[in-house]
Structure formats: C-alpha cells, structure tokens
Design an enzyme around this catalytic site. Structure first.
Site, PDB file in Angstrom:
ATOM      1  N   CYS A  32       4.050  36.932   6.807  1.00 32.27           N
ATOM      2  CA  CYS A  32       3.033  37.981   6.835  1.00 32.27           C
ATOM      3  C   CYS A  32       2.314  38.026   8.173  1.00 32.27           C
ATOM      4  CB  CYS A  32       1.965  37.695   5.773  1.00 32.27           C
ATOM      5  SG  CYS A  32       2.555  37.597   4.095  1.00 32.27           S
TER       6      CYS A  32
ATOM      7  N   CYS B 172       7.023  40.395   4.353  1.00 32.23           N
ATOM      8  CA  CYS B 172       6.180  40.764   3.217  1.00 32.23           C
ATOM      9  C   CYS B 172       6.301  42.261   2.954  1.00 32.23           C
ATOM     10  CB  CYS B 172       4.736  40.396   3.539  1.00 32.23           C
ATOM     11  SG  CYS B 172       3.529  40.929   2.317  1.00 32.23           S
TER      12      CYS B 172
END
Length: 119
Positions: free
Chosen positions: A32, A63
């Site tokens: 992320c 993500c």
C-alpha cells in the site's frame, strides 16, 4: 519493519509521504501507499519498500483500495487473494467485513466481485 517516522506516517494515513515509500503486509502479501485507509496492520508484519516494483518482485500485490501503482487491480488477482486468505484462515470464522479488511476492499464489492468472477 518501519522506523518510527514511517510507522507514524502509516498510522496517520499521511498523503505527504506517498511516493517516498510503500509498505507491505507480510500476512496478506499486499502492499500500500502510506495514506491507505485500510485497517492498520501490526507493525511487526510490515515491511518497507523504496518503490512499488520492489514490492512486486518480493511477491506482494497492489492494494485494491489505495492503488499504490495508480492502476486498477484486476478482479481475478483480487479473487485469487480472497481464495488464498480463505484457504489460509479456513479454521477461523471470518465475517465478510473481516475478510474485506484483510484483502483491503469493501465488503459489498468483495461479495459482488467474488461471485461474478467465479460464476
């Protein structure tokens, strides 16, 4: 493991450090941006990457929520991740919400995408 400054940025979802580093969660193999609004992982499960390619080379996938590579993650990649989590945690009773948190997605969208992809 992140240093204190990196951990603070991740904990506070700081947009100002996006593009300076990315973090991966070893238990889900997802990476992320620091500003990702997903549930905060345990610090000892976090690894830091200097660029998204490094994360990919280490077996992490982007993500679906924060799109760390600025690209949409394919539904098949996401469904494969859901399958992996279900197989890994089959002994635990995971709610749809808990599963969605683990794979960084919205519960309703997860259910819809999973059903649509497998049918």
């Amino acid at each position: 493991m992140p240093n204190d400054k990196q951990w603070q940025a991740i904990s506070n979802n700081e947009h100002t450090v996006d593009g300076k580093f990315w973090y991966g969660v070893t238990t889900t193999k997802i990476f992320c941006k620091p500003s990702c609004p997903s549930r905060l992982p345990h610090r000892n499960h976090v690894v830091i990457f200097t660029d998204p390619q490094e994360a990919l080379q280490n077996g992490f996938r982007p993500c679906k929520r924060c799109r760390p590579m600025e690209e949409i993650v394919s539904n098949q990649v996401w469904v494969d991740e859901i399958e992996y989590v279900l197989q890994t945690y089959y002994m635990q009773k995971l709610s749809l919400k808990e599963l969605a948190n683990i794979v960084h997605g919205d519960p309703s969208y997860l259910r819809h995408t999973y059903q649509k992809t497998l049918v």
